[in-house]
Design a protein around this motif. Structure first.
Motif, PDB file in Angstrom:
ATOM      1  N   GLN A 298     -28.067  56.292  95.287  1.00  0.00           N
ATOM      2  CA  GLN A 298     -27.817  57.706  95.012  1.00  0.00           C
ATOM      3  C   GLN A 298     -29.148  58.452  94.846  1.00  0.00           C
ATOM      4  O   GLN A 298     -30.156  57.851  94.498  1.00  0.00           O
ATOM      5  CB  GLN A 298     -26.996  57.860  93.726  1.00  0.00           C
ATOM      6  N   PRO A 299     -29.145  59.767  95.068  1.00  0.00           N
ATOM      7  CA  PRO A 299     -30.372  60.535  94.823  1.00  0.00           C
ATOM      8  C   PRO A 299     -30.780  60.468  93.349  1.00  0.00           C
ATOM      9  O   PRO A 299     -29.923  60.328  92.464  1.00  0.00           O
ATOM     10  CB  PRO A 299     -29.988  61.969  95.207  1.00  0.00           C
ATOM     11  N   LEU A 300     -32.070  60.566  93.104  1.00  0.00           N
ATOM     12  CA  LEU A 300     -32.574  60.615  91.735  1.00  0.00           C
ATOM     13  C   LEU A 300     -32.004  61.841  91.026  1.00  0.00           C
ATOM     14  O   LEU A 300     -31.846  62.896  91.635  1.00  0.00           O
ATOM     15  CB  LEU A 300     -34.101  60.703  91.739  1.00  0.00           C
ATOM     16  N   LYS A 301     -31.715  61.691  89.764  1.00  0.00           N
ATOM     17  CA  LYS A 301     -31.270  62.836  88.970  1.00  0.00           C
ATOM     18  C   LYS A 301     -32.526  63.576  88.510  1.00  0.00           C
ATOM     19  O   LYS A 301     -33.413  62.988  87.905  1.00  0.00           O
ATOM     20  CB  LYS A 301     -30.454  62.360  87.779  1.00  0.00           C
ATOM     21  N   ARG A 302     -32.590  64.873  88.807  1.00  0.00           N
ATOM     22  CA  ARG A 302     -33.767  65.669  88.450  1.00  0.00           C
ATOM     23  C   ARG A 302     -33.706  66.128  87.004  1.00  0.00           C
ATOM     24  O   ARG A 302     -34.728  66.414  86.393  1.00  0.00           O
ATOM     25  CB  ARG A 302     -33.886  66.871  89.378  1.00  0.00           C
ATOM     26  N   GLY A 303     -32.511  66.229  86.465  1.00  0.00           N
ATOM     27  CA  GLY A 303     -32.317  66.676  85.100  1.00  0.00           C
ATOM     28  C   GLY A 303     -30.885  67.102  84.905  1.00  0.00           C
ATOM     29  O   GLY A 303     -30.032  66.872  85.775  1.00  0.00           O
ATOM     30  N   CYS A 304     -30.611  67.727  83.769  1.00  0.00           N
ATOM     31  CA  CYS A 304     -29.257  68.214  83.506  1.00  0.00           C
ATOM     32  C   CYS A 304     -29.320  69.276  82.410  1.00  0.00           C
ATOM     33  O   CYS A 304     -30.297  69.374  81.671  1.00  0.00           O
ATOM     34  CB  CYS A 304     -28.330  67.076  83.099  1.00  0.00           C
ATOM     35  N   MET A 305     -28.274  70.054  82.326  1.00  0.00           N
ATOM     36  CA  MET A 305     -28.132  71.026  81.247  1.00  0.00           C
ATOM     37  C   MET A 305     -27.449  70.322  80.079  1.00  0.00           C
ATOM     38  O   MET A 305     -26.490  69.574  80.279  1.00  0.00           O
ATOM     39  CB  MET A 305     -27.273  72.220  81.691  1.00  0.00           C
ATOM     40  N   ILE A 306     -27.982  70.565  78.879  1.00  0.00           N
ATOM     41  CA  ILE A 306     -27.297  70.055  77.690  1.00  0.00           C
ATOM     42  C   ILE A 306     -27.064  71.222  76.745  1.00  0.00           C
ATOM     43  O   ILE A 306     -27.797  72.208  76.749  1.00  0.00           O
ATOM     44  CB  ILE A 306     -28.064  68.910  76.998  1.00  0.00           C
ATOM     45  N   ARG A 307     -26.019  71.091  75.962  1.00  0.00           N
ATOM     46  CA  ARG A 307     -25.616  72.172  75.062  1.00  0.00           C
ATOM     47  C   ARG A 307     -25.614  71.622  73.636  1.00  0.00           C
ATOM     48  O   ARG A 307     -25.055  70.566  73.363  1.00  0.00           O
ATOM     49  CB  ARG A 307     -24.220  72.640  75.452  1.00  0.00           C
ATOM     50  N   PHE A 308     -26.269  72.351  72.758  1.00  0.00           N
ATOM     51  CA  PHE A 308     -26.255  72.035  71.333  1.00  0.00           C
ATOM     52  C   PHE A 308     -25.521  73.159  70.626  1.00  0.00           C
ATOM     53  O   PHE A 308     -25.577  74.319  71.050  1.00  0.00           O
ATOM     54  CB  PHE A 308     -27.689  71.926  70.791  1.00  0.00           C
ATOM     55  N   SER A 309     -24.885  72.833  69.516  1.00  0.00           N
ATOM     56  CA  SER A 309     -24.083  73.846  68.830  1.00  0.00           C
ATOM     57  C   SER A 309     -24.931  74.992  68.286  1.00  0.00           C
ATOM     58  O   SER A 309     -24.450  76.111  68.154  1.00  0.00           O
ATOM     59  CB  SER A 309     -23.284  73.201  67.689  1.00  0.00           C
ATOM     60  N   THR A 310     -26.199  74.739  67.990  1.00  0.00           N
ATOM     61  CA  THR A 310     -27.035  75.772  67.365  1.00  0.00           C
ATOM     62  C   THR A 310     -28.030  76.406  68.332  1.00  0.00           C
ATOM     63  O   THR A 310     -28.914  77.137  67.901  1.00  0.00           O
ATOM     64  CB  THR A 310     -27.825  75.158  66.192  1.00  0.00           C
ATOM     65  N   ALA A 311     -27.913  76.125  69.629  1.00  0.00           N
ATOM     66  CA  ALA A 311     -28.889  76.664  70.585  1.00  0.00           C
ATOM     67  C   ALA A 311     -28.200  76.931  71.919  1.00  0.00           C
ATOM     68  O   ALA A 311     -27.159  76.357  72.219  1.00  0.00           O
ATOM     69  CB  ALA A 311     -30.032  75.666  70.781  1.00  0.00           C
TER      70      ALA A 311
END
Length: 194
Positions: free
Chosen positions: A119-132
């Motif tokens: 599979q292609p390399l994962k470049r990154g991802c979005m993450i969600r925090f409750s306070t940001a």
């Protein structure tokens, strides 16, 4: 591998790109399997323990253990739990390390996980925090071998990419979305200070 073993081992060709390594001491075989990832000619050498009941063509050599660095996590959210959640995006997690605070290298997590080389390399991802607000986390790979800057897969380079060639034939080449920024700096890799 030879420097790690107590006795000499043998290598047999048993198929197209498939080799069997025979160790006279079980401890050597175990040490080599635990020492993954291994490399040959700037490519991953994916190893699996031999099982006599499985035909060589049925082995899956797609997964290799890697250290991935996750950059861009807000300082207050650097935790092993966040590292595990990010590592699960790759499949599994062996270990999460939080480098010492105050390091000149910045704020990041080191995650030992499994890379699917098909599979292609994962470049990154979005993450969600409750306070940001949602945050983009960038992935950087330690000891990353040859990879394609067009399709993002390891094992070949841009000029020998089948996908790029087909896209050029169809006059529909896409943008190059992968680059050297996917390689973790040697200075940020444990035990590899400059």
């Amino acid at each position: 591998m030879c420097g790690e073993t107590q006795k000499k081992f043998r290598a047999l060709v048993i198929g197209d790109g498939i080799f069997q390594f025979i160790f006279p001491i079980e401890m050597d075989a175990t040490r080599v399997l635990r020492g993954k990832p291994w490399f040959f000619d700037n490519h991953y050498l994916n190893l699996e323990r031999w099982k006599s009941e499985i035909h060589p063509k049925h082995y899956c050599f797609n997964l290799t253990p890697v250290w991935v660095q996750a950059w861009g996590i807000p300082f207050q959210h650097l935790s092993k739990d966040v590292g595990v959640k990010l590592g699960l995006k790759f499949g599994g997690v062996d270990e999460v390390i939080i480098p010492n605070a105050g390091s000149r290298d910045g704020c990041f997590l080191r995650i030992r996980t499994y890379l699917d080389v098909s599979q292609p390399l994962k470049r990154g991802c979005m993450i969600r925090f409750s306070t940001a607000p949602p945050t983009w986390v960038e992935f950087r790979y330690e000891k990353l071998p040859v990879f394609c800057r067009y399709c993002g897969k390891v094992g070949h380079e841009l000029l020998s990419c089948d996908k790029r060639f087909l896209d050029l034939e169809d006059d529909s080449p896409g943008p190059v979305q992968y680059g050297d920024w996917l390689r973790a700096s040697p200075a940020t890799q444990q035990g590899r200070r400059q």
